[in-house]
Design a protein around this motif. Structure first.
Motif, short mmCIF file in Angstrom:
data_model
loop_
_atom_site.label_atom_id
_atom_site.label_comp_id
_atom_site.label_asym_id
_atom_site.label_seq_id
_atom_site.Cartn_x
_atom_site.Cartn_y
_atom_site.Cartn_z
N CYS A 16 -28.87 -33.51 16.71
CA CYS A 16 -29.10 -32.21 16.06
C CYS A 16 -30.60 -32.01 15.94
O CYS A 16 -31.32 -32.91 15.49
CB CYS A 16 -28.45 -32.18 14.68
SG CYS A 16 -28.82 -30.64 13.80
N CYS A 19 -33.37 -29.65 12.10
CA CYS A 19 -34.37 -29.96 11.07
C CYS A 19 -35.07 -31.25 11.45
O CYS A 19 -34.63 -31.95 12.38
CB CYS A 19 -33.72 -30.03 9.68
SG CYS A 19 -33.18 -31.66 9.14
N MET A 22 -33.42 -34.88 12.59
CA MET A 22 -32.98 -35.12 13.98
C MET A 22 -31.84 -36.14 14.04
O MET A 22 -31.92 -37.19 14.69
CB MET A 22 -34.16 -35.59 14.83
CG MET A 22 -35.33 -34.62 14.86
SD MET A 22 -35.02 -33.17 15.85
CE MET A 22 -35.33 -33.76 17.48
N ILE A 25 -25.34 -37.50 15.92
CA ILE A 25 -24.03 -37.29 15.30
C ILE A 25 -22.94 -37.72 16.27
O ILE A 25 -22.87 -37.23 17.41
CB ILE A 25 -23.82 -35.80 14.92
CG1 ILE A 25 -25.02 -35.27 14.12
CG2 ILE A 25 -22.55 -35.62 14.12
CD1 ILE A 25 -24.96 -33.78 13.83
N GLY A 31 -23.43 -34.20 10.42
CA GLY A 31 -24.79 -34.69 10.25
C GLY A 31 -25.06 -34.99 8.78
O GLY A 31 -24.21 -34.75 7.91
N ALA A 32 -26.25 -35.48 8.50
CA ALA A 32 -26.58 -35.95 7.14
C ALA A 32 -26.49 -34.85 6.10
O ALA A 32 -26.32 -35.13 4.92
CB ALA A 32 -27.98 -36.55 7.13
N CYS A 33 -26.63 -33.59 6.50
CA CYS A 33 -26.62 -32.50 5.53
C CYS A 33 -25.26 -31.84 5.39
O CYS A 33 -25.11 -30.90 4.61
CB CYS A 33 -27.64 -31.44 5.95
SG CYS A 33 -27.21 -30.67 7.52
N ARG A 35 -23.99 -29.84 7.30
CA ARG A 35 -24.04 -28.45 7.79
C ARG A 35 -23.71 -28.37 9.27
O ARG A 35 -23.22 -27.37 9.76
CB ARG A 35 -25.42 -27.84 7.55
CG ARG A 35 -25.79 -27.70 6.09
CD ARG A 35 -27.28 -27.48 5.90
NE ARG A 35 -27.73 -26.26 6.53
CZ ARG A 35 -28.73 -26.19 7.40
NH1 ARG A 35 -29.39 -27.28 7.76
NH2 ARG A 35 -29.08 -25.04 7.93
N TYR A 36 -24.06 -29.42 10.01
CA TYR A 36 -23.80 -29.43 11.45
C TYR A 36 -22.84 -30.57 11.78
O TYR A 36 -22.80 -31.60 11.10
CB TYR A 36 -25.11 -29.63 12.22
CG TYR A 36 -25.95 -28.37 12.28
CD1 TYR A 36 -25.78 -27.46 13.32
CD2 TYR A 36 -26.87 -28.09 11.29
CE1 TYR A 36 -26.55 -26.30 13.37
CE2 TYR A 36 -27.63 -26.93 11.32
CZ TYR A 36 -27.47 -26.04 12.37
OH TYR A 36 -28.20 -24.89 12.42
N PRO A 433 -31.79 -33.81 4.09
CA PRO A 433 -32.27 -34.98 3.33
C PRO A 433 -33.75 -35.31 3.52
O PRO A 433 -34.16 -36.43 3.25
CB PRO A 433 -31.37 -36.11 3.83
CG PRO A 433 -30.83 -35.67 5.13
CD PRO A 433 -30.88 -34.19 5.18
S1 SF4 Z 1 -29.87 -33.16 8.43
FE1 SF4 Z 1 -28.50 -31.54 9.16
S2 SF4 Z 1 -29.84 -30.02 10.08
FE2 SF4 Z 1 -31.03 -31.91 9.86
S3 SF4 Z 1 -30.81 -32.91 11.83
FE3 SF4 Z 1 -29.22 -33.77 10.47
S4 SF4 Z 1 -27.42 -32.47 10.87
FE4 SF4 Z 1 -29.17 -31.39 11.72
#
Ligand code: SF4
Length: 494
Positions: A16, A19, A22, A25, A31-33, A35-36, A433
């Motif tokens: 991803c 942000c 990176m 996934i 992903g860590a947020c 959102r993705y 994050p």
């Molecule tokens: S934290 Fe979210 S937006 Fe940032 S790279 Fe990971 S998945 Fe993508």
């Protein structure tokens, strides 16, 4: 869900790039947020992309994007549909054009709305807590889960104020401090309750749009005014029913017989003596220490703020009402033969005037304003010449909204905006994050102005392009101004 071009690893993880984190996934994971996600090898934004629709708000027919994948944007009147940045995603690094740059013809004028979910390391919330109760000394640290997330700032009329978040707590302390600060901001912005402990002060639970809870007690009333103002408002209603009235207030305690309102009504001196610093006639500062008792003081017995009555003026039988600024506390006294106040039941004629104070209090609420700086790098997603966007906002050629809600843009440099979080659709805020808060941001302006300020014209797409099953149409809140309403930006062509 919108798929974007992504980098893949041999074990089918995708990268991803929305942000600086990176994330790699793996298939089926987030992903860590959160959102993705990696959905069948595609990077997708998992929350629906929100449109606001004015037809629905006015009781019109709901067009369900999710159930009408064949939906064509032209079915709706373009002027009645506003594309928000909620769920739109983020482009990173910043020079990439914003995720959606959408054109629409409004009242014969070609307009464009540039939307992006901004990632804000420079952000925080200002919290207004309607209570007289002392929450903690000014500049005291505000703690959540043992981490400092902000501080008590200068109080306002009937309210205690907190300033939370900001770049220092997000980035300048320990990793845990940054994470807890980010969690606190996210919860408050998304309308969740957060418990905070104030150094040398109290514990308060704050939730946007809900009454605060101080030390486990739900606050119900916001004071009618300071002690002096309360005298000014109600003096006439007490006249003849009592000989003197003291409105106990941590800031400005008022005394009817000495106050200009009492003088004007001909209330004679009572010989009362107030401990504290006399400011002007009938207005006293510092009658006690701040606290959670009467009128935001630390007292439970209002007589604690009285000195001995002047025997040359006072007389046995003199009637005194002591009341707090919310009417929550009230006590009635008559002087005995030695001029000592003796508490008695509140006489009937005084019940209504005391209840009138309470009746005039507004409901106590917690208010959360999100503050962030949009004058940084995200402008590059809007234009190749960022300062022109800033100027365009200042010149009222560009209208800024946050999830469709109106914002206040601070004067001076940058695009520092504030928004009442209760005016956005639910869960409009996110986080990454790094740590940072993700907030939706829309810039609406005339297409010709957009071209002029160096906009990414090759990325402009018509509203009708935005089809698909993951778009959500929500009713526009009628108490929010319609972003396309005349007057927000200069509309005339040419
Ligand atoms: S934290 Fe979210 S937006 Fe940032 S790279 Fe990971 S998945 Fe993508």
């Amino acid at each position: 869900m919108d798929a974007t071009e992504t980098e893949r690893t041999a074990d089918d993880k995708i990268r991803c790039d929305a942000c600086p984190v990176m994330c790699y996934i793996k298939p089926g994971a987030l992903g860590a947020c959160d959102r993705y996600a990696n959905v069948e090898g595609n990077l997708v934004r998992v929350d629906p992309h929100v449109m606001l629709n004015r037809t629905i708000a006015k009781g019109g027919e709901v067009v369900r994007f999710a159930e009408a994948p064949e939906w064509n944007g032209d079915i709706l009147n373009q002027a009645e549909t506003f594309v928000t940045a909620i769920g739109a995603g983020t482009t990173y690094p910043d020079y990439k054009p914003a995720p959606f740059i959408v054109s629409a013809e409004i009242d014969g004028v070609d307009m464009v709305t540039v939307v992006t979910e901004g990632i804000f390391s420079y952000c925080g919330v200002k919290v207004k807590i309607d209570t007289d109760r002392f929450l903690g000394p000014e500049t005291s640290a505000v703690q959540v889960e043992g981490e400092t997330v902000g501080h008590v700032t200068t109080g306002e009329y009937g309210s205690q104020m907190l300033s939370l978040g900001g770049v220092k707590h997000l980035t300048g302390g320990s990793k845990k401090e940054g994470r807890v600060t980010c969690d606190t901001l996210l919860s408050l912005c998304n309308g969740k309750a957060v418990e905070m402990k104030i150094d040398d002060g109290e514990t308060v639970v704050v939730q946007a749009g809900k009454p605060p809870i101080v030390n486990g007690i739900l606050e119900t009333r916001m004071r009618v005014g300071c002690g002096s103002a309360t005298i000014g408002i109600f003096a006439k209603q007490w006249q003849g029913k009592v000989d003197d009235v003291v409105v106990v207030d941590d800031h400005i305690t008022g005394v009817l017989s000495e106050h200009q309102a009492g003088k004007f009504l001909g209330v004679p001196p009572s010989g009362i003596k107030i401990k504290g610093r006399r400011s002007t006639p009938g207005r006293y500062f510092q009658v006690a220490e701040p606290g959670t008792g009467w009128g935001g003081t630390n007292i439970d017995d209002p007589l604690a703020i009285l000195g001995p009555f002047d025997p040359k003026v006072a007389y046995p039988g003199l009637r005194i009402l002591m009341v707090s600024t919310t009417g929550e506390h009230a006590a009635y006294y008559e002087l005995d033969q030695t001029l000592r106040p003796i508490q008695k039941d509140l006489p009937n004629p005084l019940i209504e005037p005391v209840e009138r104070i309470a009746e005039n209090c507004e409901p106590a609420l917690s208010t959360v304003l999100f503050v962030a700086g949009a004058g940084g790098s995200l402008r590059a997603g809007v234009t190749e010449n960022p300062v022109r966007l800033t100027r365009s906002v200042k010149d009222a050629l560009t209208y800024v909204t946050c999830g469709g809600a109106p914002v206040y843009v601070w004067p001076g440099g940058g695009i520092t905006f504030m928004v009442d979080v209760t005016r956005l659709p639910a869960n409009a805020f996110g986080y990454v994050p790094t740590p940072a808060i993700v907030a939706p941001l829309e810039f609406t302006l005339k297409l010709s102005d957009y071209k002029e300020l160096g906009g990414h014209m090759d990325c402009v797409q018509p509203l009708s392009n935005l089809t698909g099953s993951t778009r959500l149409s929500l009713p526009h809140r009628q108490d929010n101004p319609w972003p396309f309403a005349p007057g927000h930006v200069q509309r005339s062509n040419g």
